[in-house]
Design a protein around this motif. Structure first.
Motif, PDB file in Angstrom:
ATOM      1  N   LYS A 116       0.804  -1.255   0.114  1.00 35.22           N
ATOM      2  CA  LYS A 116       0.113  -0.063   0.110  1.00 35.22           C
ATOM      3  C   LYS A 116       0.895   1.332  -0.114  1.00 35.22           C
ATOM      4  O   LYS A 116       0.526   2.373  -0.676  1.00 35.22           O
ATOM      5  N   LYS A 120       0.899   3.887  -2.955  1.00 30.53           N
ATOM      6  CA  LYS A 120       0.485   5.354  -2.708  1.00 30.53           C
ATOM      7  C   LYS A 120       1.605   6.377  -3.639  1.00 30.53           C
ATOM      8  O   LYS A 120       1.122   7.377  -4.061  1.00 30.53           O
ATOM      9  N   GLU A 121       2.581   5.781  -3.535  1.00 26.60           N
ATOM     10  CA  GLU A 121       3.880   6.674  -3.905  1.00 26.60           C
ATOM     11  C   GLU A 121       3.723   6.578  -5.663  1.00 26.60           C
ATOM     12  O   GLU A 121       3.732   7.838  -6.246  1.00 26.60           O
ATOM     13  N   ARG A 124       0.682   8.782  -6.259  1.00 23.82           N
ATOM     14  CA  ARG A 124       0.977  10.406  -6.211  1.00 23.82           C
ATOM     15  C   ARG A 124       1.800  10.885  -7.354  1.00 23.82           C
ATOM     16  O   ARG A 124       1.386  11.899  -7.924  1.00 23.82           O
ATOM     17  N   LEU A 130      -4.996  11.454  -3.126  1.00 22.03           N
ATOM     18  CA  LEU A 130      -4.411  10.269  -2.079  1.00 22.03           C
ATOM     19  C   LEU A 130      -5.113  11.008  -0.789  1.00 22.03           C
ATOM     20  O   LEU A 130      -5.396  12.219  -0.452  1.00 22.03           O
ATOM     21  N   ASP A 135       2.848   6.655   5.256  1.00 23.65           N
ATOM     22  CA  ASP A 135       3.294   5.399   4.302  1.00 23.65           C
ATOM     23  C   ASP A 135       4.692   5.100   4.435  1.00 23.65           C
ATOM     24  O   ASP A 135       5.074   4.552   3.413  1.00 23.65           O
ATOM     25  N   GLU A 200      -3.675   6.365   7.981  1.00 23.84           N
ATOM     26  CA  GLU A 200      -4.389   7.123   7.084  1.00 23.84           C
ATOM     27  C   GLU A 200      -5.346   8.004   7.865  1.00 23.84           C
ATOM     28  O   GLU A 200      -6.009   7.399   8.892  1.00 23.84           O
ATOM     29  N   HIS A 285     -10.289   9.809  -2.885  1.00 29.07           N
ATOM     30  CA  HIS A 285      -9.130   9.704  -2.558  1.00 29.07           C
ATOM     31  C   HIS A 285      -8.820   8.131  -2.882  1.00 29.07           C
ATOM     32  O   HIS A 285      -9.380   7.313  -2.550  1.00 29.07           O
ATOM     33  N   GLU A 288      -6.691   1.868  -2.554  1.00 22.46           N
ATOM     34  CA  GLU A 288      -5.803   0.725  -2.627  1.00 22.46           C
ATOM     35  C   GLU A 288      -6.215   0.049  -3.977  1.00 22.46           C
ATOM     36  O   GLU A 288      -7.367   0.680  -4.641  1.00 22.46           O
TER      37      GLU A 288
END
Length: 666
Positions: A116, A120-121, A124, A130, A135, A200, A285, A288
């Motif tokens: 995860k 997220k990276e 981004r 997001l 994270d 989160e 947002h 996953e």
């Protein structure tokens, strides 16, 4: 195209894949564990191969055993379904090295989205919105506590490698964080072999909306509408529908674009789902990406008219997607309800046992039932307790809701506790029908969802009749006077009192026989004239005060299950001739509520604790259950150690309550 495909899964998804392969003329190989030797998916496949004992780590999660089964069966491809190894990059790579096609995304895409934090990276960098949080790689508990404090409560702890609602904890206050973090890490390590987590910001009353994406090996990626999966318990979906209701056209367009951007960022191939949280203001947002087919994929199939499993197989064989984005259209509304063996009134505790009676609504173009369970099958503690998925479609959401209610009223299960009545109430709740959809819906409607209803007199009378007339009277019955069931007595009228219990409610029905199949019944001060209209097996028609009522009655031991007017009532019969000692656990019992494995002892022998303190943690059916102190007192000793398997009803520990002076008795 492939000649033979092995399905590395079980239950309803295995049956679903087998059905599609049969339609395409492809032979199928099922795998099964010792617990599944007589299961439906093993019976309907062309070939079935044993892969190990019941525990999933020794069977469905054993890569070597599955690849060996594929080689022995001559399979050219493996479909992983969902769950188990479906999002395991090592399994995808092992298939490739063995010269077997993995029907799913490339290992690189699974690995990229499997973490995860890494996902997220990637998102981004791809410009996908997001949720605020942490994270990073620092997993020191004190550091994570500081990050949670900085984010602000409530926060959500999530397993980095998680999915399916496991390894997730909501934390509302600072003093809850340490215990929640430890519990989350234990569950993550047990489920995924990785205890790293991310944090989160917890969005209050968000909607959970996901986008179905599909990619091929030719660089094409499309989205196939979106689904609303907001109705959840313990972060696991209960009701799904497509398309997501009450979204603006602009929001739908932006969600589709974000889903496709996410898939393109990892060169995605096959079916996948990009999940988002949508806030009250219409912002969304990234949460996953699930790199597999989803449990709820049938609602997308119902509104698009597509077979996503067939698409997966064709894409894995190198074919391009059969449609472009502009050609992908939807029609009507679909809803899916997950039918589980569980007890909603007791925190959705899994129910284990054998299916004595199973009757599903008739399949049609509007109603679909996906199941891998049949009558006499057992629900075991080894796997997810889902019995079936009920999917309905209609021209509008309102019509689909009505059809779902009707179909749930036709669904009958005896042998294990189940959530059918809970689901019926859920889809008729004010929040659901008025589109107040968010992830706290079940909590908000909890009182209505588990509220006890008055027992209809008709159900009690039918149950009482079934006690005294357990067999149908027909032309082949024994005609001797010893077989007569008319209540005849030489000197007087035969009257009998039947005591029935539904939960904690007990009622007595006084019955006076008036001839074959004719009765005069009394409950409290009310009197009824009752007779059989007809009876055939479990189907009965009774006439109560001139009104004909159809019902179905299933006898199971001393219990009588009455299905009438779309409801299910389980009556226990207090048989005065059955003298049997009943052992009931008293208040504050420290007995195991279900079979499972002890994962942690959270107190020490000799330790004094307050009422409600955590003493021991059990795990069963992918769920943790914490045993709490029933009162202030002292832990005398534990009867089991961490890692031990326990049976339902065994005493887990010795506990001494404090006396009125606050001292431990004894």
């Amino acid at each position: 195209m492939f000649d033979t495909i092995l399905i590395a899964n079980r239950g309803e998804i295995a049956c679903r894949i087998i059905a599609t392969c049969r339609k395409m003329g492809i032979r199928t190989v099922a795998v099964y564990s010792d617990a599944d030797a007589h299961s439906l998916h093993a019976r309907v496949a062309d070939t079935a191969v044993r892969i190990g004992p019941a525990p999933s780590r020794e069977s469905y999660l054993n890569i070597a055993h599955i690849l060996d089964a594929a080689r022995r069966a001559g399979a050219q491809a493996i479909h992983p379904g969902y769950g188990f190894l479906s999002e395991n990059a090592e399994f995808a790579e092992a298939c490739t090295h063995a010269g077997i096609v993995f029907i799913g995304p490339p290992a690189a895409a699974i690995r990229a989205m499997g973490s995860k934090a890494a996902a997220k990276e990637l998102m981004r960098n791809a410009g996908v919105p997001l949720t605020p949080g942490y994270d990073g790689t620092n997993q020191d508990p004190e550091f994570l506590q500081q990050q949670a404090d900085a984010i602000g409560y409530p926060v959500m702890i999530k397993a980095n490698a998680g999915g399916g609602g496991k390894g997730m904890r909501r934390v509302d206050a600072r003093d809850e964080f340490a215990a929640s973090l430890a519990s989350c890490k234990r569950e993550a390590l047990a489920s995924f072999g990785d205890d790293s987590v991310l944090l989160e910001k917890y969005l209050v009353e968000p909607r959970h909306v996901e986008v179905q994406v599909f990619g091929d090996t030719h660089g094409n990626v499309i989205s196939l509408s979106e689904r609303d999966c907001s109705v959840q318990r313990r972060h696991q979906k209960v009701i799904e529908e497509a398309p997501a209701p009450n979204l603006s056209d602009d929001l739908r367009r932006r969600l589709g674009e974000a889903g496709r951007s996410a898939a393109k960022a990892v060169d995605y191939v096959s079916a996948g789902t990009v999940e988002f949280l949508v806030d009250r203001d219409g912002g969304f947002h990234f949460m996953e990406m699930n790199t597999r087919l989803q449990v709820e994929h049938p609602v997308t199939e119902m509104i698009t008219g597509l077979d996503l499993v067939e698409w997966q197989i064709r894409v894995a064989a190198g074919e391009p997607l059969p449609l472009t984005q502009k050609q992908a259209t939807t029609r009507g509304h679909a809803i899916e309800a997950r039918i589980y063996a569980e007890d909603p009134a007791h925190d959705f505790r899994p129910s284990i046992g054998r299916i004595i009676h199973l009757r599903a609504p008739m399949a049609s173009e509007n109603v679909r039932v996906d199941t891998g369970i049949k009558k006499r099958d057992a629900i075991t503690p080894f796997y997810d307790p889902m019995i079936a998925k009920l999917i309905v479609w209609d021209e509008s959401r309102e019509m689909a809701v009505r059809r779902m209610v009707q179909s749930l009223e036709e669904f009958e299960i005896v042998g294990v506790g189940n959530n059918v009545e809970f689901l019926r109430r859920l889809v008729t709740s004010r929040s659901f029908t008025e589109l107040h959809l968010d992830t706290s819906l079940i909590e908000r409607e909890h009182e209505w969802l588990v509220k006890e209803e008055a027992i209809p007199e008709s159900a009690l009378l039918i149950a009482a009749m079934s006690v005294i007339e357990p067999h149908a009277v027909n032309e082949n019955s024994d005609s001797s006077p010893w077989a007569a069931r008319d209540g005849w007595r030489m000197n007087g009228v035969r009257e009998r009192a039947i005591r029935l219990k539904l939960g904690d409610t007990a009622r007595e029905v006084a019955i006076r026989y008036r001839g074959e199949g004719q009765f005069r019944m009394r409950m409290d001060e009310r009197r009824f004239e009752v007779s059989y209209g007809s009876r055939n097996d479990n189907e009965v028609q009774v006439v109560i005060d001139g009104k004909r009522i159809g019902a179905r009655v299933i006898a199971a031991g001393t219990a009588y299950h009455v299905f009438v007017d779309g409801r299910h009532y389980e009556f226990g019969y207090d048989d005065p001739l059955n003298i049997e000692t009943q052992h009931h656990a008293g208040e504050g019992s420290l007995l195991a509520p279900m079979p499972g494995r002890v994962v942690a002892l959270t107190a020490e022998p000799g330790q004094r604790v307050q009422m409600g303190a955590s003493l021991l943690v059990l795990e069963a059916m992918k769920m943790e259950c914490t045993i709490h102190a029933p009162a202030a007192g002292r832990v005398e000793s534990f009867n089991f150690a961490a890692g031990d398997q326990v049976d339902e009803g065994v005493e887990l520990l010795q506990f001494i309550r404090d006396d009125e002076n606050g001292k431990a008795n004894g």
